[in-house]
Design an enzyme around this catalytic site. Sequence first.
Site, PDB file in Angstrom:
ATOM      1  CE  LYS A 176      -3.935   0.326   3.084  1.00 59.52           C
ATOM      2  NZ  LYS A 176      -4.965   0.339   2.130  1.00 59.52           N
ATOM      3  N   GLY A 177       0.382   2.335  -0.578  1.00 65.35           N
ATOM      4  CA  GLY A 177       1.092   3.607  -0.554  1.00 65.35           C
ATOM      5  C   GLY A 177       1.313   4.045   0.886  1.00 65.35           C
ATOM      6  CG  ASN A 207      -8.933   4.186  -6.107  1.00 63.09           C
ATOM      7  OD1 ASN A 207      -8.457   4.779  -5.143  1.00 63.09           O
ATOM      8  ND2 ASN A 207      -8.209   3.887  -7.188  1.00 63.09           N
ATOM      9  CB  ILE A 251      -8.184   4.730  -1.359  1.00 64.37           C
ATOM     10  CG1 ILE A 251      -8.871   3.610  -2.160  1.00 64.37           C
ATOM     11  CG2 ILE A 251      -7.838   4.258   0.056  1.00 64.37           C
ATOM     12  CD1 ILE A 251     -10.173   3.094  -1.613  1.00 64.37           C
ATOM     13  CG  ASN A 264       3.404   2.976  -3.795  1.00 62.15           C
ATOM     14  OD1 ASN A 264       2.946   3.994  -3.303  1.00 62.15           O
ATOM     15  ND2 ASN A 264       3.406   2.760  -5.100  1.00 62.15           N
ATOM     16  CB  CYS A 281       1.411  12.499  -4.505  1.00 63.32           C
ATOM     17  SG  CYS A 281       1.545  10.752  -4.186  1.00 63.32           S
ATOM     18  CB  ILE A 331      -0.180   3.889 -16.304  1.00 58.62           C
ATOM     19  CG1 ILE A 331      -1.427   3.046 -16.556  1.00 58.62           C
ATOM     20  CG2 ILE A 331       0.570   4.145 -17.541  1.00 58.62           C
ATOM     21  CD1 ILE A 331      -2.445   3.654 -17.528  1.00 58.62           C
ATOM     22  CB  THR A 336      -5.758   5.424 -11.313  1.00 58.26           C
ATOM     23  OG1 THR A 336      -5.335   6.430 -10.392  1.00 58.26           O
ATOM     24  CG2 THR A 336      -5.818   4.085 -10.607  1.00 58.26           C
ATOM     25  N   GLY A 355      -8.403  -0.944 -13.994  1.00 57.40           N
ATOM     26  CA  GLY A 355      -9.105  -2.107 -14.538  1.00 57.40           C
ATOM     27  C   GLY A 355      -8.987  -2.218 -16.055  1.00 57.40           C
TER      28      GLY A 355
END
Length: 309
Positions: A49-50, A73, A75, A103, A134, A195, A197, A221
């Site tokens: 996870k980031g 998403n 999140i 990450n 980010c 890549i 998202t 996806g």
Amino acid sequence: MNLSIQLAPKNQHGLLLTNPVMTASGTFGYGTEYSHMLDIQKLGAIVCKGTTLEPRQGNPQPRLAETASGLLNSIGLQNIGVEALIKEKAPIWASWQVPVIVNIAGESVDDYAQLAGKLDGVAGISGIEVNISCPNIKAGGAEFGANPKSAAEVTAAVKTATSLPILVKLTPNTSDIAEIATAVAEAGADAISLINTLKGIVIDITRHRPLLGSITGGLSGPAIKPVALYMVYEVAGAVDLPVIGCGGITTASDAIEFIMAGASAIQVGSASFTNPRAPLDVLEGIEQFMEKEGIEDIAELVGAARHQA
Ligand SMILES: Cc1cc2nc3c(=O)[nH]c(=O)nc-3n(C[C@H](O)[C@H](O)[C@H](O)COP(=O)(O)O)c2cc1C
């Protein structure tokens, strides 16, 4: 058959994977959450996870919306923070065979440098994946990875702070992906993953409002696969570094497409939400394909679609 791949040939530690199948950040937790559903030790690598300097609660709900062949998403990098990761997760990873890559995400160049410095030399951590999708708070919120200068600045700062192999993960939300890849390669990246998202919005027509709590989200996806493949193809032609392909990979044939486009390894992301075994299914399918085609080394497939007939 040889499926092993060296992802950081220029790094002093190297990053040798027994096979090219990795998990994508944010879709496989810390690896531990999936360990009862599949033999995670068989994977090439796990990307966790980031992770940020401080723990984060993430964005307001709702944070997920299904779209045609995809998922949006927002999140918002919910995570336990780097200190807890070092204390609670790294000791577990240190006993694993499968390498774990952390990450990292920041709001300033200094955040990234601090994160890399804290992770340097921690047992159980084999590499760092730098999420440059980010917002750069000091530069008005534009993504670090949207322009070559800030992308290179983050890469160079991380490189100075750690001797660990560095994978820089590119955002597709930019005009010239090859230019960004070239800049991060020159700034010291060991490998490039892509890549992340694609930005998107879903509107809830019953409420006359955007569906996601934070309005915009990131699309992942199968819907993004052709875009991701195009970008991998472009980047593999532009830099002399291992490229890790990601975006919509659900089956072994998806993965092989990325490898033939020039990826040395691939990451399975959203597919794990519908099929937690997806990364292993992809690996087994690659092995079957190689067997069927009489291919002895995965390296023979890397970039195969780029060669002249
Ligand atoms: C729920 C979710 C959370 C994600 N979190 C992160 C993250 O923390 N850091 C990151 O670099 N990418 C993150 N990603 C992006 C994925 O790692 C991947 O780049 C993207 O989803 C495209 O791959 P896919 O189509 O196979 O899912 C996230 C994706 C999803 C769907």
